[in-house]
Structures are given as C-alpha cells and as structure tokens.
Motif scaffolding. Structure first.
Motif, short mmCIF file in Angstrom:
data_model
loop_
_atom_site.label_atom_id
_atom_site.label_comp_id
_atom_site.label_asym_id
_atom_site.label_seq_id
_atom_site.Cartn_x
_atom_site.Cartn_y
_atom_site.Cartn_z
N UNK A 83 3.60 -11.76 127.93
CA UNK A 83 2.51 -10.79 127.88
C UNK A 83 3.00 -9.52 127.18
N UNK A 84 2.15 -8.96 126.32
CA UNK A 84 2.54 -7.74 125.61
C UNK A 84 2.64 -6.57 126.57
N UNK A 126 -3.55 6.66 124.64
CA UNK A 126 -4.66 5.91 125.24
C UNK A 126 -5.18 4.83 124.28
N UNK A 127 -5.30 5.18 123.00
CA UNK A 127 -5.75 4.20 122.00
C UNK A 127 -4.79 3.02 121.96
N UNK A 128 -3.49 3.31 121.87
CA UNK A 128 -2.48 2.24 121.81
C UNK A 128 -2.50 1.39 123.08
N UNK A 129 -2.63 2.02 124.23
CA UNK A 129 -2.68 1.29 125.50
C UNK A 129 -3.89 0.38 125.59
N UNK A 130 -5.04 0.86 125.12
CA UNK A 130 -6.26 0.04 125.13
C UNK A 130 -6.11 -1.17 124.21
N UNK A 131 -5.44 -0.99 123.09
CA UNK A 131 -5.20 -2.12 122.18
C UNK A 131 -4.34 -3.16 122.88
N UNK A 151 -6.18 -5.22 125.51
CA UNK A 151 -7.08 -6.23 124.95
C UNK A 151 -6.32 -7.39 124.31
N UNK A 152 -5.06 -7.18 123.94
CA UNK A 152 -4.29 -8.23 123.26
C UNK A 152 -3.96 -9.40 124.18
N UNK A 153 -3.55 -9.13 125.41
CA UNK A 153 -3.20 -10.22 126.32
C UNK A 153 -1.85 -10.82 126.01
N UNK A 154 -1.79 -12.14 125.94
CA UNK A 154 -0.53 -12.84 125.73
C UNK A 154 -0.04 -12.73 124.29
N UNK A 155 1.26 -12.63 124.15
CA UNK A 155 1.89 -12.56 122.83
C UNK A 155 1.82 -13.93 122.17
N UNK A 205 0.50 -10.49 117.60
CA UNK A 205 1.89 -10.07 117.45
C UNK A 205 1.99 -8.59 117.07
N UNK A 206 3.18 -8.18 116.71
CA UNK A 206 3.45 -6.78 116.35
C UNK A 206 2.60 -6.34 115.17
N UNK A 207 2.49 -7.22 114.20
CA UNK A 207 1.69 -6.93 113.01
C UNK A 207 0.24 -6.65 113.40
N UNK A 208 -0.29 -7.47 114.29
CA UNK A 208 -1.67 -7.29 114.74
C UNK A 208 -1.85 -5.96 115.46
N UNK A 209 -0.88 -5.61 116.31
CA UNK A 209 -0.94 -4.33 117.00
C UNK A 209 -1.00 -3.18 116.00
N UNK A 210 -0.11 -3.23 115.01
CA UNK A 210 -0.08 -2.18 113.99
C UNK A 210 -1.43 -2.09 113.27
#
Length: 177
Positions: A65-66, A110-115, A118-122, A128-133
């Motif tokens: 989990x991320x 807060x924006x980063x935490x909300x992302x 919503x991501x859930x499992x890695x 992945x990291x790219x998607x988070x960015x």
C-alpha cells in the motif's frame, strides 16, 4: 486523514513547520531516476525566496500500500532535477466552492495526501511513483508537464536495465515534495 497518507507530520519537522499556513510562491521540480530521460521519481518543492529550503513528497510502500514519505532535500551531483514551473495560485475547494488562492505548504500536503489516499495499492504498471507525480502536477495546475506512463514505456525502461532505487528511509526514490 489516515496517518499512512498524511504528509503533515513529516513536513512539519522541516523548516516549513514554521511557515505551515503562510501563503507562498513555490518552485516545483521533478526528480528523475538514474537516467536523465527516465520517469519522474519525486516532486521537489521550494519556496521561491528560499527561506524554508527544499522538501520532498515521496511515495513509499508498506505491505503493498502506498504511504507518505517526505524529507529535506539536498541536491546530489548525480540527481536529475527538471523544473516544472512556478505556482503562485492554485484551485482549491473551500466550503464546496472552487477558489483560486496562494498555496501554503499545508494545502500542498493535503493535496498530496488526498492523491495517495485515492491511489490504494502500489502497482508497478499503473499505480506507481510516476502516477503520483503526474496526479500532483495536474492538481497544482501543471498538467502540461505530466509525463505519460504506458506499459510499453515501462517495458522499455525495464529492458534498459534500470530500476527504481530505494532511499535510506525505505521509500522508493519516487516522489518528492
């Protein structure tokens, strides 16, 4: 917010703890992987005046989990940083209404935490990291700087023999804020 996705405790240990709710203009960078043309691995954020320094938002993973990771960032000679832009206003929801306002580190966290929430499992291919960015860049108004991730790009990256490194904090060298 679930502590797993909360960047606040980590960021408040940096100099930004003193200016947590201070409206600032921020420079946004992406830290790329070992190869200059590789994936976005981290978001690096610095206030435009340099008063508070640079910090990272990193995507770590625990039990698949991320989770939130953050650190004070100090550039190393081998790092590939790419400036994505400057943000002095971002769109946020306040009381159900969308508004444009000067960002604070609190809002960015807060924006980063909300992302992350919503991501859930890695997943190496599509969560992945790219998607988070990419999600983070889109949320702060820099969607034109997103870098596409496709299974073909990931396969080519893997064939080239590169892999994401692990930082001393146990986070994949991914997202930095």
């Amino acid at each position: 917010m679930n502590e797993r996705y909360d960047f606040a405790p980590l960021l408040k240990k940096s100099n930004y703890g003193q200016g947590w709710d201070v409206p600032l203009k921020f420079e946004v960078f992406v830290l790329k992987g070992e190869l200059k043309d590789s994936f976005h691995h981290a978001i690096v954020i610095k206030d435009s005046k340099g008063e508070f320094g640079c910090v990272t938002l990193e995507l770590g993973k625990e039990d698949g989990v991320v989770v939130a990771r953050s650190r004070v960032y100090q550039k190393k000679s081998e790092d590939h940083l790419e400036k994505m832009g400057m943000i002095d206003k971002i769109k946020v929801k306040v009381g159900g209404k969308k508004m444009r306002m000067k960002p604070t580190m609190n809002i960015l966290a807060q924006i980063a935490g909300n992302i992350l929430r919503k991501m859930g499992n890695y997943d190496t291919l599509d969560n992945n990291c790219q998607d988070f960015c990419n999600h983070f860049l889109g949320h702060i108004g820099l969607s034109d700087k997103q870098y596409p991730t496709t299974p073909e790009i990931i396969a080519n990256y893997a064939v080239a023999g590169t892999s994401a490194a692990t930082t001393s904090s146990g986070a994949r060298s991914c997202i930095v804020m």
